[in-house]
Design a protein around this motif. Sequence first.
Motif, mmCIF file in Angstrom:
data_model
loop_
_atom_site.group_PDB
_atom_site.id
_atom_site.type_symbol
_atom_site.label_atom_id
_atom_site.label_comp_id
_atom_site.label_asym_id
_atom_site.label_seq_id
_atom_site.Cartn_x
_atom_site.Cartn_y
_atom_site.Cartn_z
ATOM 1 N N GLY A 1 0.822 -1.208 0.000
ATOM 2 C CA GLY A 1 0.000 0.000 0.000
ATOM 3 C C GLY A 1 0.856 1.258 0.000
ATOM 4 N N PHE A 2 1.894 1.266 0.861
ATOM 5 C CA PHE A 2 2.816 2.403 0.879
ATOM 6 C C PHE A 2 3.547 2.538 -0.455
ATOM 7 N N PHE A 3 3.909 1.401 -1.031
ATOM 8 C CA PHE A 3 4.596 1.431 -2.321
ATOM 9 C C PHE A 3 3.684 2.008 -3.400
ATOM 10 N N GLY A 4 2.392 1.633 -3.359
ATOM 11 C CA GLY A 4 1.444 2.175 -4.329
ATOM 12 C C GLY A 4 1.279 3.675 -4.190
ATOM 13 N N VAL A 5 1.179 4.150 -2.942
ATOM 14 C CA VAL A 5 1.068 5.596 -2.712
ATOM 15 C C VAL A 5 2.325 6.305 -3.196
ATOM 16 N N TYR A 6 3.479 5.687 -2.944
ATOM 17 C CA TYR A 6 4.745 6.271 -3.400
ATOM 18 C C TYR A 6 4.773 6.406 -4.921
ATOM 19 N N MET A 7 4.303 5.385 -5.629
ATOM 20 C CA MET A 7 4.298 5.433 -7.089
ATOM 21 C C MET A 7 3.364 6.526 -7.600
ATOM 22 N N LEU A 8 2.222 6.704 -6.942
ATOM 23 C CA LEU A 8 1.304 7.763 -7.351
ATOM 24 C C LEU A 8 1.930 9.143 -7.141
ATOM 25 N N VAL A 9 2.615 9.308 -6.010
ATOM 26 C CA VAL A 9 3.281 10.586 -5.745
ATOM 27 C C VAL A 9 4.371 10.847 -6.774
ATOM 28 N N VAL A 10 5.131 9.790 -7.120
ATOM 29 C CA VAL A 10 6.179 9.943 -8.125
ATOM 30 C C VAL A 10 5.591 10.332 -9.476
ATOM 31 N N LEU A 11 4.498 9.685 -9.861
ATOM 32 C CA LEU A 11 3.850 10.020 -11.131
ATOM 33 C C LEU A 11 3.370 11.467 -11.143
ATOM 34 N N ALA A 12 2.734 11.876 -10.053
ATOM 35 C CA ALA A 12 2.262 13.261 -9.969
ATOM 36 C C ALA A 12 3.438 14.238 -10.011
ATOM 37 N N GLY A 13 4.532 13.901 -9.338
ATOM 38 C CA GLY A 13 5.715 14.747 -9.367
ATOM 39 C C GLY A 13 6.322 14.840 -10.756
ATOM 40 N N MET A 14 6.336 13.705 -11.458
ATOM 41 C CA MET A 14 6.852 13.714 -12.826
ATOM 42 C C MET A 14 5.973 14.569 -13.729
ATOM 43 N N GLY A 15 4.658 14.454 -13.542
ATOM 44 C CA GLY A 15 3.741 15.254 -14.345
ATOM 45 C C GLY A 15 3.921 16.743 -14.108
ATOM 46 N N ALA A 16 4.140 17.098 -12.837
ATOM 47 C CA ALA A 16 4.309 18.513 -12.502
ATOM 48 C C ALA A 16 5.666 19.045 -12.928
ATOM 49 N N GLY A 17 6.678 18.168 -12.977
ATOM 50 C CA GLY A 17 8.026 18.638 -13.263
ATOM 51 C C GLY A 17 8.492 18.448 -14.693
ATOM 52 N N ILE A 18 7.767 17.653 -15.488
ATOM 53 C CA ILE A 18 8.236 17.350 -16.838
ATOM 54 C C ILE A 18 8.323 18.600 -17.706
ATOM 55 N N TYR A 19 7.439 19.557 -17.489
ATOM 56 C CA TYR A 19 7.462 20.796 -18.281
ATOM 57 C C TYR A 19 8.785 21.540 -18.082
ATOM 58 N N PHE A 20 9.199 21.669 -16.824
ATOM 59 C CA PHE A 20 10.413 22.417 -16.521
ATOM 60 C C PHE A 20 11.666 21.640 -16.933
#
Length: 465
Positions: free
Chosen positions: A6-25
């Motif tokens: 469960g923690f690993f799944g939450v971590y992956m979601l946070v990583v995906l969201a971070g990648m989405g927010a940072g890919i532009y920059f």
Amino acid sequence: MKIIMGFFGVYMLVVLAGMGAGIYFILRKAVPDQSPMWTLSQYLIYWVLIELFLRYFMQKLPVMDIKPFLITPVKKSSIAHYILGRSAASVYNVLALFFFIPLCIVLLFQGYVALNVFMWLISMMAIVLTINYLNLLINKSNVALTILATVLVISYALDYFGIFSVKEMFGPIFHALYAYPITVPVPLALMVVMYYINFNYLNDKIYLDAKLKAKKAQANTSDLAWTKRFGDLGTFLQLDLKMIWRNKRTKSQVWISLLFVFYGLIFYMQDIYDDMMPMKAFLGVFMTGIFLSNFGQFIPAWDSSYYSMMMSRNIPLRKYLESKALLISVSVIFMFLLTIPYVYFGWEALAINFGCALYNLGVNIPVILFFGSFNKKRIDLDQSPFGNMQGTSANQFLIMLPVLIVPILIFTLFYYLFSVTVAVMILCVLGLIGLVLKNTLMSKVTEQYRNKKYGMIAGFKEKNS
């Protein structure tokens, strides 16, 4: 285990969201003379191919028992729509939202036109669902998998070596989905077409007597007579090879191992890793020992359905374990041969891979067999290979310490104290010592299995494990 996952799944979601927010920059900094949206559009073709490839292995097909509904006033079309609708709610489709929504928010703050951004998001989700329904059609076809993998590799090779720019050909197509909102009906139409192809396929198969007709199939098996050359080990080796070929989960380990031969390219092709020798040691241990880790960590749980029968017969346990060691040894040698082309990046890469392969043969094989004696979780081989935690326990996490971390630490220590040559030689010497002491180590492992025999049998009988 569920809490950890469960923690690993939450971590992956946070990583995906971070990648989405940072890919532009990231793209704006990496390619300052181009619009980030234009750069991203060029690589979306690879996103489509890679996601389709991964879904082939990872996504579970939607299934349900339809017989109770066929004798009630429920339309077949309703059943088909329900199955396809449930597939659309797959977690793999939701994952895309965690990447694209943060990206769209960043685009809005950067002054991009709201209408264009919104329509582009709809287009991306339509493409995700198109991939989802296309996967339902090709998921059972090995030919489709081969074609898909070939297209992916050839496309990337053409781009990398400058022969033909695949990304520049598809880049304008994907960028048009943002630049011209009127093009949004195109991916929506593709999604609808794939949906109704699946719908018609399911609708034609939903009959109460669909399973009554006897199946006729030509037998296509091999007696694997060549395994008899190994004497008593040949019988066990033959059973292992048949098990690997006939079952989803074991067969997937072979394909995954072959796929990870290309894992090193991610690091060797980036200049930042040129001087990171410990990272190259990690790649050597990982690439040559990927089958050792994936398959070996679940020994003897692969045989859990009939392990108690084996232990009640006059079957030599030592020969059983030696057959497993032989199978894994062949995989390590074969994987090393596949990594030989990495010599293109320098002789050090070849030397490190050789030292790691020898260490895997002499040290890691007895180690992973020893830890196998602690396996008490049953495995059903017919289950999906991905997202399936059957047979997994804390033992699978602990085993990575001696198998993966220890050789890297040894290499790193002698590399910084002396040189790469000395570090590789130490791994080779340890591997040779393990091979010389093979009989002694296998005797210790066999004794460990005898001591754990009844606990393992009891654990494998628990079908909910």
